[in-house]
Enzyme design. Sequence first.
Site, PDB file in Angstrom:
ATOM      1  N   CYS A  16      -9.436  63.119  -6.196  1.00  0.00           N
ATOM      2  CA  CYS A  16      -9.709  63.208  -8.040  1.00  0.00           C
ATOM      3  C   CYS A  16      -8.600  62.353  -8.529  1.00  0.00           C
ATOM      4  CB  CYS A  16      -9.639  64.529  -8.402  1.00  0.00           C
ATOM      5  SG  CYS A  16      -7.925  65.316  -8.010  1.00  0.00           S
ATOM      6  N   CYS A  19      -5.018  63.155  -7.814  1.00  0.00           N
ATOM      7  CA  CYS A  19      -4.654  62.544  -6.733  1.00  0.00           C
ATOM      8  C   CYS A  19      -3.908  61.110  -6.792  1.00  0.00           C
ATOM      9  CB  CYS A  19      -5.753  62.559  -5.699  1.00  0.00           C
ATOM     10  SG  CYS A  19      -6.449  64.177  -5.110  1.00  0.00           S
ATOM     11  N   ASP A 450     -21.500  36.236 -21.644  1.00  0.00           N
ATOM     12  CA  ASP A 450     -21.750  34.793 -20.851  1.00  0.00           C
ATOM     13  C   ASP A 450     -22.903  34.216 -21.516  1.00  0.00           C
ATOM     14  OD1 ASP A 450     -21.623  32.622 -18.871  1.00  0.00           O
ATOM     15  OD2 ASP A 450     -23.394  33.632 -18.086  1.00  0.00           O
ATOM     16  N   ASP A 650     -24.461  37.059 -15.748  1.00  0.00           N
ATOM     17  CA  ASP A 650     -25.357  36.943 -14.550  1.00  0.00           C
ATOM     18  C   ASP A 650     -24.997  35.847 -13.535  1.00  0.00           C
ATOM     19  OD1 ASP A 650     -25.889  34.450 -15.823  1.00  0.00           O
ATOM     20  OD2 ASP A 650     -27.929  34.482 -15.280  1.00  0.00           O
ATOM     21  N   ASP A 654     -19.342  34.540 -13.029  1.00  0.00           N
ATOM     22  CA  ASP A 654     -18.993  35.567 -14.064  1.00  0.00           C
ATOM     23  C   ASP A 654     -18.294  36.718 -13.106  1.00  0.00           C
ATOM     24  OD1 ASP A 654     -20.134  34.597 -16.106  1.00  0.00           O
ATOM     25  OD2 ASP A 654     -22.123  35.198 -15.719  1.00  0.00           O
TER      26      ASP A 654
END
Length: 858
Positions: A16, A19, A450, A650, A654
């Site tokens: 978690c 932690c 982009d 895409d 990127d």
Amino acid sequence: MELQMKEKYTVTGMTCSACSAHVEKATRKVSGVRDVSVNLLQNSMTVDYDETEASPDTIIKAVTGAGYGAAVAGKTGGQASAAQASRTKDPAVQEARNMKNRLIWSIVFLVPLMYVAMGPMAGLPLPAFLTGLENGVTFGMVQLLLTLPIMYLNRRYYEKGFKSLAKGAPTMDALIAIGSSAAVIYGIYGIIQMGRGLAMQDFALVHQYHMDMYFESAGTILTLITVGKYLESRSKGKTSEAIGRLMDLTPKTAVVERNGEEQEISVAEVVPGDILIVKPGSRIPVDGVVTEGFAAVDESAITGESIPSEKTPGSPVTGATVNTSGFMKIRATRVGEDTTIAQIIRLVEEAGASKAPIARLADRVSAVFVPVVIAIAVIATVVWLILGYPVNFALSIGIAVLVISCPCALGLATPTAIMVGTGKGAEMGILFRNAESIETAHTVGAAILDKTGTVTQGKPSVTGVYPATGTSEEELLSLAAAAEKPSEHPLGNAIVEKAAAMNITLLPASGFEQVPGRGIRVIIRNETVMAGNAKMLAEAGIAAGAELEKLARDAAAQGQTPLYIAWGNSLLGIVTVADTVKSDSPEAVRELRDLGLDVILLTGDNEATARAIAGQVGIDTVIAGVLPQGKEQEVRKQQESGTKVAMVGDGINDAPALARADVGIALGAGTDIAIESADIVLMKSSLRDVAAAIKLSRATIRNIKQNLFWAFFYNILGIPLAAGVFYSILGWKLNPMFAAAAMSLSSVFVVTNALRLRFFNPEKKYPGKQNKPGSTISTKTNGGTEMKATMKISGMSCGHCKNRVEQALNGIPGIQASVDLDSGTASVTGTAAVDADTLTKTVTDAGYTVESVDISGS
């Protein structure tokens, strides 16, 4: 003298955000450590430290001292084989497998446990040795024996939970450990009491505890929590795939010219200065410079641009790009981990590891809730003992307090909403790769888009056909397409596709010749046809004419590529080609702005093209001419200003920016690397789904907060009752059975509330939503301060026409316009009091015909 070192570690045992916070806190205490970044999802930690003061051993010792495992992460090599080896040894992958086995076996024991415990209440038959008060101890022991394997399978919750309690920093595991332990302890106590009752023939005592054991509660809690942990571990197991896919782009071998002979060697053996031979269709192995030949190179892996770049002697080339046509020799300049693709890999790794862990609300609450509940249980038990009540009475009070605080609903609060929210997203074509992405998306303040393939179509198309005097559009396109058909160049393919769409018959061509850096030549009807740039025209001594030259300059200023088509010594006209804007991009940008986001266009293309595209979709901020490293840096700059950033892209180029962003969003039609690097994947490749994803995230987080309220509501009401606050006054005492019922009821509320997300509809709640292009508004007058209009326009045949109309309408003060070429409509919005005559005159002056104007006011 300081010697700065940056090193990555693999950390195990984190479950978690508390932690990860403990690991970071323990590491920061090591002398010489300058900075620590812990990534919970990737089970990793990046540490900046002074080598003269700290070492890997001291850092690992600090982490293990905090109760977790640590080891120096293996360095990423330059080959795919290394990536594959890394993936097979990935602790997150192994964790997912182990968690799956734990879950399966937990369910195997939970099913008979539930049958034995709940069967009598439902009227289900049980074996004779489990029925009747005389078999009460056997009835309880069977449940205990079925519960113990579940507890053993999920012993990590107890190990981590009680260890965190001992260190004074309880985590979610502590809640699980305490709650389930309380139920089991109470059940064992019940078995002992029934044994006493049978020994004394006190069947009333046996009856009191016979159906008052809660072993099934402990088993259910552990199993349900493991379901959520398993789903989380599966997400962790996918984090290394993007790195592996990037590495797979680099060829395994290269053809080298040594001692006058061609040799095929491993890419790892290439050294700077080697002369490499790159044939058509093959990937370029390393970064270098062209020494001989000519080729068109697809650099979309690096720049994101769909149009291949022409390479001649002296041109730089980049590893992992593709030689689409032509033959060339290159001199290697950067090899191994110095290549551009290797740098991108490192950026993806570092950006992913440096993401700040998301603090889960449940963990933050549990940090206070757990010690408070324990304190109340202990105090209540002691007080009732001091008041002279029997030990069993005081013990039942303490256990009731612990049972009602059991984290069943708390454990369900977040995962149920996340599961329903991600399921709804999947129905809409929006894939959230992990819980963190749907949690983080609601905080986004800026959307960086982009250009190529995201805002635009990602492939060139014909935007304008401008024939010279005496030539028709059909004749110009016929000759241009006939000349370009043999070339297989993307620009030529766009012209061929345009001619095919208009059913234009192509004339036969012969003698195809490609002129490097200029264009092409063919022979049609015994005359030379040229298709190329202005340099090719000038070298042939053909004048373009003032009007066509101006058209070419205007097209270039708008980011379009003009191709001059000449037949013999005559210029037939110009065909402009460009990567056009997607029809839904302007609407998508408006929706993002309506959500309060700053929208930025980020591209590797030149500024003129970027500005032209930004103007068409309504984006004010443009950052152009950046390579992948630059994109990642721009995202970082935005983050350093305190803004949560969503990066939408895409392409492979990127990937570093997608990994660095708080939320990386990839279009489903994009590359696998972009998708693997992203937190959210839009399967329909629609930019409008970016806004829908953010709205779904906001709805899900709102639902989670509501769930957490219900998860604690019964606890808050029940704890005073369980502690016996009202016993002396009203005689009220909470039986553990009713405490368990309250827990179950809170779980029902949580699940039911989460299911409401199935009815989420982003269209219904878009604030300030604009009319879609092509929609009809019946009102004819502008009766308010906000104007919306739809115009039907004829005469538009290409992207150039579309741009002209948009520029004309956007030139009206206070007006924003977007043109949809396919439907022949313009969507106009603004605060200016503009009438239909003004709009019509503006479009007419631009050279087009207005068929109708529908205006409404609000």
